[in-house]
Design a protein around this motif. Sequence first.
Motif, mmCIF file in Angstrom:
data_model
loop_
_atom_site.group_PDB
_atom_site.id
_atom_site.type_symbol
_atom_site.label_atom_id
_atom_site.label_comp_id
_atom_site.label_asym_id
_atom_site.label_seq_id
_atom_site.Cartn_x
_atom_site.Cartn_y
_atom_site.Cartn_z
ATOM 1 N N GLU A 67 0.843 -1.196 0.000
ATOM 2 C CA GLU A 67 0.000 0.000 0.000
ATOM 3 C C GLU A 67 0.880 1.248 0.000
ATOM 4 N N SER A 68 0.435 2.283 -0.662
ATOM 5 C CA SER A 68 1.089 3.579 -0.555
ATOM 6 C C SER A 68 0.065 4.634 -0.901
ATOM 7 N N TYR A 69 0.500 5.884 -0.891
ATOM 8 C CA TYR A 69 -0.475 6.975 -1.029
ATOM 9 C C TYR A 69 -1.223 6.968 -2.345
ATOM 10 N N LEU A 243 19.660 16.506 -0.387
ATOM 11 C CA LEU A 243 18.993 16.766 0.888
ATOM 12 C C LEU A 243 20.021 16.875 2.003
ATOM 13 N N GLU A 258 9.172 18.928 1.746
ATOM 14 C CA GLU A 258 9.544 17.646 1.132
ATOM 15 C C GLU A 258 8.490 17.236 0.112
ATOM 16 N N CYS A 259 8.772 17.587 -1.139
ATOM 17 C CA CYS A 259 7.821 17.373 -2.229
ATOM 18 C C CYS A 259 8.064 16.042 -2.921
ATOM 19 N N GLY A 260 9.317 15.618 -2.996
ATOM 20 C CA GLY A 260 9.631 14.370 -3.673
ATOM 21 C C GLY A 260 11.092 14.021 -3.477
ATOM 22 N N MET A 261 11.451 12.803 -3.830
ATOM 23 C CA MET A 261 12.839 12.337 -3.675
ATOM 24 C C MET A 261 13.210 11.471 -4.869
ATOM 25 N N TYR A 265 13.828 6.950 -6.468
ATOM 26 C CA TYR A 265 12.662 6.214 -6.989
ATOM 27 C C TYR A 265 13.036 4.940 -7.747
ATOM 28 N N PHE A 269 16.372 4.083 -1.549
ATOM 29 C CA PHE A 269 16.647 5.248 -0.690
ATOM 30 C C PHE A 269 17.734 4.907 0.312
ATOM 31 N N ASN A 270 18.895 4.543 -0.196
ATOM 32 C CA ASN A 270 19.934 4.075 0.718
ATOM 33 C C ASN A 270 21.118 5.017 0.848
ATOM 34 N N PRO A 272 23.371 7.506 2.441
ATOM 35 C CA PRO A 272 23.504 7.953 3.834
ATOM 36 C C PRO A 272 23.252 9.458 3.949
ATOM 37 N N GLY A 288 6.615 16.951 4.999
ATOM 38 C CA GLY A 288 6.293 16.101 3.861
ATOM 39 C C GLY A 288 4.854 16.368 3.444
ATOM 40 N N ILE A 290 1.660 15.561 0.186
ATOM 41 C CA ILE A 290 1.151 15.087 -1.098
ATOM 42 C C ILE A 290 0.017 16.050 -1.419
#
Lengths: 351, 351
Positions: A67-69, A243, A258-261, A265, A269-270, A272, A288, A290
Amino acid sequence: MAPVVNGRVLFNEIPQGYPEPGKTVVYDTSETIDPDTVPLNGGFLVKTLEVSVDPYMRGRMRDEKIESYAPAFKKGKPIDGYAIGKVIRSENPQVKVGDHVYGYLEFQNYSVRKDLTGLRIIENKEKLPWSLYVGVLGKTAYMAWKEYAQAKKGETVFVSAAAGPVGSFVIQLAKMDGLKTIGTAGSDEKVEFLKEIGTDVIFNYKTTKPRDVLLKEGGIDIQGKYPDVSIRSYWDNVGGETLDNALEASKVNARFIECGMISGYNTGFNTPLPNIIQIVARSIKLYGFIVFRIEHMYNDEFYKVVPPLVASGKIKYKEDVTNGLDKVGDVILAVQKGLNKGKAVVHVADD
Amino acid sequence: MAPVVNGRVLFNEIPQGYPEPGKTVVYDTSETIDPDTVPLNGGFLVKTLEVSVDPYMRGRMRDEKIESYAPAFKKGKPIDGYAIGKVIRSENPQVKVGDHVYGYLEFQNYSVRKDLTGLRIIENKEKLPWSLYVGVLGKTAYMAWKEYAQAKKGETVFVSAAAGPVGSFVIQLAKMDGLKTIGTAGSDEKVEFLKEIGTDVIFNYKTTKPRDVLLKEGGIDIQGKYPDVSIRSYWDNVGGETLDNALEASKVNARFIECGMISGYNTGFNTPLPNIIQIVARSIKLYGFIVFRIEHMYNDEFYKVVPPLVASGKIKYKEDVTNGLDKVGDVILAVQKGLNKGKAVVHVADD
């Protein structure tokens, strides 16, 4: 009218890493529709005019169980996204033939809809090109800037992916509010566009280290005991190392929107974030968001204020329009790689 | 009175990794002072009674050239920190002999101060033990909970390092506000204390994976399209993997109160945070803070409300008191390793 092909962009396969045109989504022409006779059952028939291709779509190419937004795309079904369509038949008294609707549509030539759930009729008094309603008139930049920026004249904002449709709008809103703007982008052409819209400090992150620019332009102004460095707010479209750099160069009480990263994608997201401790040390707030969770508060204001700003030329924009639903797969990849030269729109049919 | 030794805890060496007793700071007895005759020059003489040893002190053991919110300790000089002292001579009309002062004091037996800058006279109507004024009566938990928690009855808060002086106070404030509390700690003894203060869900992070508990206790309650999982707020004392787990288990619009990140103080902040994207996806807000930037708003309320709560037993606390300034180096290490069994206080002299 005889039956016509109802071209559809079907979700075919979850990508590993970057999406692959022709594999991740496929263009399908096996369905036909007769626009004159297709049963509406009290609803209306929409002809798709313009569809929007956006970075967040990558997150929808996942196992449906996660599940996600935004809901996962369903295998074998058309993908959907923000779009503009024109009503060509209607049995719904709230919707007239000739109305233009904005909202989530399936990426196919024709859709039958029951009612306006998730859609909005757009008046377009300014007679703007319809593609703008999925581009510069996307709501993300304007609404989140109003909600979170708490902009004060003379402050500095850093915007990543600043030449993109969201970033370039943010830069222009920040300029209107009297802020100093720092924008980064990944090509000479994008840097050129950042100049056009009046960005104060511009750099190409592929040839210049963000960290160097941010620390220099901030000027590490040590007032008293605390490093009073530059960034009062950061509009983050990319996450990752940028960031982290922004955290390192931020002021006490800075606000991060925080609009996006997009940096994560396709590859995870690793990265450091050694400067994450600055959230504590400098009392940084991160917001953050949406857009669909805040838009109910700003829709009326938005459609009153922004189309005239765009029509008058006060807000500049850049579009990268591709023709034909069959090209959606290519555009999806281009957007993930940052190769689009403006807001990525696929033109499906003329008005 | 003849001259006496003015024992001092001197900063000696920047540690690599964990601080080392006898190397990072050293206890020095080379200075003497005659409390009866030392010149005050219009100021006052303070005898140190209790000093506080806290996690954030690790950040002060750095190169002086690196600026941060708390100043670097200076090599060869006494370290300082929150402390309670008693005024034993005064030439300052605002300060009387017998007054007790709270604030930053150098870690030495006697200090001459010019005025009350950075200090506050504590009345202590409740006759609480003075050590509590650097412990449970530290302001961090209360003030930041008031400022950021926006607590609503029935919500769930997760607190890391929950048996510590800040965490255990947060748990009790959250219970008073009607929240469900999840607390984690690293020893059976600490888990026992979390039971005593009524924590609803308790686990030892050394034997149980935080992720498992958080996802289970949240129950991933999928309402409609969005995963409506458990954590409405997270009080973060540790950062790192636990922060990542909390992001994974958080609700839409969750609030994260970023109080500290002890997991990285000695080994660096390089733990990947694969769930950082949830800040965007779930519209999470993170509030970093340092108590001294918000205390001006809450000092009066705090000293009115909190000492009676402690005196009445409504707020429970646990102290770990060590005797003698010569033990400060050991206590500093214990706090960084989480080996203290309650709020770490060093008792320097009786009242």
